[in-house]
Write a protein that holds these residues in place. Structure first.
Motif, PDB file in Angstrom:
ATOM      1  N   MET A  82      45.174  33.988  27.226  1.00  0.00           N
ATOM      2  CA  MET A  82      44.176  35.009  27.488  1.00  0.00           C
ATOM      3  C   MET A  82      44.896  36.270  27.953  1.00  0.00           C
ATOM      4  N   ALA A  83      44.597  37.392  27.365  1.00  0.00           N
ATOM      5  CA  ALA A  83      45.216  38.657  27.746  1.00  0.00           C
ATOM      6  C   ALA A  83      44.798  39.018  29.170  1.00  0.00           C
ATOM      7  N   ALA A  84      45.581  39.893  29.797  1.00  0.00           N
ATOM      8  CA  ALA A  84      45.333  40.274  31.186  1.00  0.00           C
ATOM      9  C   ALA A  84      43.933  40.850  31.377  1.00  0.00           C
ATOM     10  N   ASP A  85      43.492  41.708  30.446  1.00  0.00           N
ATOM     11  CA  ASP A  85      42.151  42.297  30.559  1.00  0.00           C
ATOM     12  C   ASP A  85      41.072  41.223  30.480  1.00  0.00           C
ATOM     13  N   LYS A  86      41.273  40.270  29.591  1.00  0.00           N
ATOM     14  CA  LYS A  86      40.290  39.196  29.433  1.00  0.00           C
ATOM     15  C   LYS A  86      40.286  38.279  30.657  1.00  0.00           C
ATOM     16  N   GLN A  87      41.471  38.046  31.241  1.00  0.00           N
ATOM     17  CA  GLN A  87      41.559  37.243  32.463  1.00  0.00           C
ATOM     18  C   GLN A  87      40.849  37.944  33.614  1.00  0.00           C
ATOM     19  N   GLU A  88      41.037  39.242  33.716  1.00  0.00           N
ATOM     20  CA  GLU A  88      40.366  40.024  34.765  1.00  0.00           C
ATOM     21  C   GLU A  88      38.856  39.959  34.578  1.00  0.00           C
ATOM     22  N   LEU A  89      38.399  40.097  33.350  1.00  0.00           N
ATOM     23  CA  LEU A  89      36.974  40.016  33.056  1.00  0.00           C
ATOM     24  C   LEU A  89      36.442  38.620  33.394  1.00  0.00           C
TER      25      LEU A  89
END
Length: 191
Positions: free
Chosen positions: A1-8
């Protein structure tokens, strides 16, 4: 999971905890949308449905419990008995004020989620067993059948999750868990 997706995903899980505190299992994805101010479509890019979201939340909770257990086990200021009490009764920060008393609704409405809760309750006992063995070696605990001890705790917690006994008794999950842990640990402690 990309960092942005993990943050979301983290933001959605946090919002789900908030909404759960407020509405219990009756929350909807629309409640999360309102809470976060994002579209439902955005949520569905991370979680396919409510069930997937709840399974992820269950795993997040149990992973946080394991992190909290590690902190307890590494705290040299605690006695073995204190460590066992804290490990068995740990509730991580993000979940301390959640009312788990209505999780009995899971079994019928969300059987896959309930199965995941059961699985996580019944697994990863190795460190707890080592702690009990350490207490026996130190003379703090009497010899005890680990499987019996484990089943007693698991069965009690599963009863909390299968029936509305806590709600009827007007006792919080946190208080009930603390009582169960104290009864079990006092039962094996050498006084």
């Amino acid at each position: 999971m990309a960092a942005d997706k993990q943050e979301l995903a983290s933001r959605i899980l946090e919002a789900t905890r908030d909404v759960y505190r407020e509405k219990g299992l009756k929350f909807t994805m629309d409640d999360i949308v309102k809470h976060l101010g994002i579209s439902k479509k955005t949520i569905y890019t991370v979680f396919a449905d409510k069930e997937t979201l709840l399974i992820t939340l269950v795993n997040d909770c149990f992973d946080a419990i394991k992190e909290s257990e590690d902190a307890v086990l590494n705290d040299d200021s605690l006695t073995t008995k204190e460590k066992l009490i804290r490990v068995l009764g740990v509730l991580p920060d993000g979940y301390k004020d959640i009312d788990f008393a209505n999780l009995y609704l899971l079994k019928d409405k969300f059987p896959k989620i309930y199965a995941q809760v059961e699985h996580r309750l019944e697994s990863d006992w190795e460190r707890t067993i080592l702690l009990i063995d350490q207490g026996v070696d130190e003379g703090v605990f009497r010899e005890v059948s680990i499987p019996v001890f484990q089943v007693m705790l698991e069965a009690t917690l599963e009863q909390f999750f299968q029936r509305d006994i806590l709600r009827k008794s007007k006792i919080s999950y946190k208080d009930a868990l603390q009582q169960v842990v104290e009864i079990l640990v006092d039962g094996i402690a050498i006084h």
